[in-house]
Structures are given as structure tokens and as C-alpha cells.
Design a protein around this motif. Structure first.
Motif, short mmCIF file in Angstrom:
data_model
loop_
_atom_site.label_atom_id
_atom_site.label_comp_id
_atom_site.label_asym_id
_atom_site.label_seq_id
_atom_site.Cartn_x
_atom_site.Cartn_y
_atom_site.Cartn_z
N GLN A 76 0.77 -1.76 -0.28
CA GLN A 76 0.41 0.00 0.44
C GLN A 76 1.16 1.04 0.06
OE1 GLN A 76 -4.19 0.36 0.01
NE2 GLN A 76 -2.74 2.52 -0.22
N MET A 77 0.70 1.79 -0.91
CA MET A 77 1.02 3.53 -0.99
C MET A 77 0.44 4.42 -0.14
SD MET A 77 0.98 4.64 -5.06
CE MET A 77 0.63 2.15 -5.72
N PRO A 78 0.73 6.08 -0.01
CA PRO A 78 -0.37 6.56 0.43
C PRO A 78 -0.75 7.06 -1.50
CG PRO A 78 2.83 7.16 1.12
CD PRO A 78 2.41 5.85 0.23
N ILE A 79 -2.16 7.46 -0.76
CA ILE A 79 -3.30 7.89 -1.37
C ILE A 79 -3.61 9.18 -0.82
CG2 ILE A 79 -5.42 7.33 -2.94
CD1 ILE A 79 -4.34 4.64 -2.88
N VAL A 80 -3.77 10.20 -2.08
CA VAL A 80 -4.14 11.43 -1.35
C VAL A 80 -5.59 11.40 -2.53
CG1 VAL A 80 -4.30 13.76 -1.62
CG2 VAL A 80 -1.73 12.45 -1.38
N LEU A 81 -6.52 11.68 -1.93
CA LEU A 81 -7.80 11.69 -2.81
C LEU A 81 -8.30 13.41 -2.55
CD1 LEU A 81 -10.47 10.24 -3.44
CD2 LEU A 81 -11.15 10.01 -1.38
N VAL A 82 -8.43 13.19 -3.93
CA VAL A 82 -9.02 14.75 -5.24
C VAL A 82 -10.49 14.29 -5.18
CG1 VAL A 82 -8.40 16.85 -6.47
CG2 VAL A 82 -6.49 15.23 -4.96
N GLY A 83 -11.23 15.69 -4.99
CA GLY A 83 -12.54 15.78 -4.91
C GLY A 83 -13.60 15.10 -4.24
N ASP A 84 -14.65 13.90 -4.49
CA ASP A 84 -15.16 13.87 -3.54
C ASP A 84 -14.68 13.20 -2.22
OD1 ASP A 84 -17.40 12.91 -1.90
OD2 ASP A 84 -18.20 11.63 -2.95
N GLU A 85 -14.70 14.03 -1.25
CA GLU A 85 -13.95 13.54 -0.24
C GLU A 85 -14.18 12.02 0.74
OE1 GLU A 85 -12.37 16.68 1.46
OE2 GLU A 85 -10.19 16.73 -0.16
N GLU A 86 -16.17 11.86 0.32
CA GLU A 86 -16.30 11.17 1.24
C GLU A 86 -16.96 10.13 0.61
OE1 GLU A 86 -17.83 12.62 4.03
OE2 GLU A 86 -16.46 14.36 3.55
N ILE A 87 -16.04 9.86 -0.62
CA ILE A 87 -16.71 8.79 -1.11
C ILE A 87 -15.99 7.46 -0.69
CG2 ILE A 87 -14.12 8.24 -2.41
CD1 ILE A 87 -15.75 7.68 -4.66
N GLU A 88 -17.09 6.38 -0.49
CA GLU A 88 -16.67 5.06 -0.31
C GLU A 88 -14.82 4.30 -0.28
OE1 GLU A 88 -15.77 1.87 1.80
OE2 GLU A 88 -17.41 3.30 2.09
N THR A 89 -14.67 4.14 -0.15
CA THR A 89 -13.63 3.29 -0.95
C THR A 89 -12.61 2.38 -0.65
OG1 THR A 89 -11.77 4.31 1.40
CG2 THR A 89 -11.51 6.16 0.35
N GLY A 90 -13.40 1.94 0.25
CA GLY A 90 -13.85 0.50 0.50
C GLY A 90 -12.57 -0.64 1.43
N GLY A 91 -12.11 0.11 2.45
CA GLY A 91 -11.69 0.33 3.36
C GLY A 91 -9.74 1.04 3.53
N VAL A 92 -9.79 1.32 2.38
CA VAL A 92 -8.49 1.59 2.26
C VAL A 92 -8.45 3.24 2.86
CG1 VAL A 92 -6.60 2.48 0.33
CG2 VAL A 92 -8.12 0.16 -0.13
N THR A 93 -7.46 2.90 3.02
CA THR A 93 -6.99 4.62 4.03
C THR A 93 -6.17 5.76 2.98
OG1 THR A 93 -6.30 3.41 6.10
CG2 THR A 93 -5.53 6.37 5.92
N CYS A 94 -7.40 6.86 2.98
CA CYS A 94 -6.70 7.90 1.56
C CYS A 94 -6.58 8.84 2.27
CB CYS A 94 -7.50 7.61 0.68
SG CYS A 94 -8.35 6.06 -0.24
N ALA A 95 -5.62 9.85 2.26
CA ALA A 95 -6.17 11.51 2.44
C ALA A 95 -6.28 12.09 1.88
CB ALA A 95 -4.20 11.93 2.65
N GLU A 96 -7.47 12.81 3.21
CA GLU A 96 -8.00 14.11 1.45
C GLU A 96 -7.24 15.42 1.03
OE1 GLU A 96 -11.35 14.59 4.40
OE2 GLU A 96 -12.30 13.16 4.37
N TRP A 97 -7.06 15.61 0.02
CA TRP A 97 -6.73 16.83 -0.31
C TRP A 97 -6.74 18.60 0.26
CZ3 TRP A 97 -3.43 17.76 -4.45
CH2 TRP A 97 -3.22 19.03 -5.22
N SER A 98 -8.24 18.55 0.85
CA SER A 98 -8.07 19.92 1.31
C SER A 98 -7.11 19.71 3.04
CB SER A 98 -9.44 20.17 1.44
OG SER A 98 -10.03 18.84 1.96
N ALA A 99 -7.40 18.56 3.57
CA ALA A 99 -7.10 18.89 4.91
C ALA A 99 -5.60 18.43 4.71
CB ALA A 99 -7.93 17.37 5.72
N TRP A 100 -5.48 17.54 3.83
CA TRP A 100 -3.79 16.90 3.91
C TRP A 100 -3.03 18.71 3.01
CZ3 TRP A 100 -0.99 16.44 -1.48
CH2 TRP A 100 0.57 15.82 -1.35
#
Length: 216
Positions: free
Chosen positions: A104-128
Motif C-alpha cells: 500500500q502506497m500513500p494515496i491522496v484523494l481529490v474531488g469527492d472526499e466522502e467517497i467509499e474507499t473500500g477500507g483503504v486509507t486515503c488522505a483528503e486533499w483539502s486537509a492534506w
């Protein structure tokens, strides 16, 4: 003004600050010089900030097609071995199956930050980005160090990563944007090619000429 259009106009100063925040945030994820950062984003301020934020710390930006499928992403991941990925929420469903085949690599999520990630931890762009400093000293890269990869279309087999150096961007700006297009400060350019495509960078569409500030 650096970017004109929807959803809002963005200035060069705003892009510079956001790029610095991205660079600092990547360092917090232990991304260092020479590491690859996979970018799966549509054309946007976030794309530009991710690209230059990675390059500014000496990492290598790897923008790829955000409209591709899981097998394509598997190839990009296997080939570039990214240390981190910045992914739009609309791409996540195709990206996660491909990324799960490696550690697992660090993943940063852009766009809909409330989307279901299937249990994968993603940093949220705005907070990140919001938690990192807006000041960033550039890494001491040389003109010959790799700055970014652009993948070929794959018409002759699996897509191949073309390596572009830091110096290449300046050469493109001066030779094409200034020398051929003769862009000046008051000009507005409309780029049809997507930023993950090599042809978009060949236009020099987002680079400032030494004597001009062309809009993208």
C-alpha cells in the motif's frame, strides 16, 4: 492570472502556494528526491500543483490518463513504482484494484472526499494540503535530473515512460511558447490536449516565457 475558467480563476501566486503545500505534504509522507509520484487527475489547479510540488522537492511527477482502466493502472504502477499517488475520486474505483497488488502506497484523494474507499486509507486533499506550510525551498536538482515521466499511447505495445529533465521544460517554453507561438502577457491560450498527454506539454501551454505571463 494563470488559469481562466470554471470553477474559478487561479493566480500564479495561488498556484505557487498550493504547489509548495503539496511538496511539503509529500515530504511528510517520506517522498524524497527521485521518488515517483503518480498523478491521476483531470486538468485542474490540483493537477498543476501536484506536478510542480513533486518536481520542486526533486521527486518525479508521473501524470497518467485519468480515464484509463484498472489493467492500465496496474501497468503504470508496476512500471513506475510510485512512492505515492494523487488520485481523483472519479478514478478511485479503477485505481484501487490495481494498487492493491503492491504494498500500500500513500494515496491522496481529490474531488469527492466522502467517497467509499473500500477500507483503504486515503488522505483528503483539502486537509492534506491545508496542514502543510506554504513555504518550500526547492531541492538542489540539476538541469539534467529527471522531472517527470510521460507515457506513450501504447500503439506499439505497452505504454513506455518517456523521461523529461528539468531543463526540458524551459527549453520547450522558450523554443515553442515564445519562439513559435510568440506568447505575451496579455495572451490567453486554449489547450485542447489533456495535460497527461505529451503533446500538451510540447505546446508549453502552462509555462511562463521569460518576458511573458501567458494564461493556461
Amino acid at each position: 492570472m494563470a488559469i481562466a475558467g470554471e470553477p474559478r480563476e487561479v493566480t500564479y501566486a495561488e498556484l505557487a502556494v498550493l504547489s509548495n503545500r503539496v511538496g511539503n505534504a509529500l515530504r511528510e509522507q517520506d517522498v524524497t528526491r527521485g521518488d515517483r509520484v503518480l498523478i491521476l487527475l483531470p486538468d485542474s489547479p490540483e493537477f498543476i500543483a501536484a506536478f510542480f510540488g513533486a518536481a520542486k522537492i526533486g521527486a518525479i511527477a508521473v501524470p497518467v490518463n485519468p480515464f484509463a482502466r484498472a489493467p492500465d493502472y496496474h501497468h503504470y504502477i508496476d512500471n513506475s513504482e510510485p512512492r505515492a499517488a494523487i488520485v481523483h475520486s472519479e478514478v478511485l474505483a479503477e485505481f484501487l484494484p490495481a494498487s492493491s497488488e503492491r504494498a500500500q502506497m500513500p494515496i491522496v484523494l481529490v474531488g469527492d472526499e466522502e467517497i467509499e474507499t473500500g477500507g483503504v486509507t486515503c488522505a483528503e486533499w483539502s486537509a492534506w494540503t491545508g496542514a502543510s506550510s506554504e513555504r518550500l525551498a526547492p531541492a538542489e536538482t540539476s538541469p539534467h535530473d529527471p522531472a517527470f515521466f510521460l507515457y506513450t499511447s501504447g500503439s506499439g505495445g505497452a505504454p513506455k515512460a518517456a523521461v523529461h529533465r528539468h531543463a526540458d521544460m524551459l527549453v520547450t517554453s522558450r523554443s515553442f511558447a515564445c519562439g513559435v507561438l510568440d506568447l505575451h502577457e496579455e495572451d490567453v491560450t486554449f489547450s485542447v490536449s489533456k495535460l497527461f498527454l505529451p503533446m500538451a506539454w510540447e505546446t508549453g501551454c502552462i509555462f511562463r516565457c521569460p518576458s511573458a505571463r501567458a494564461r493556461s
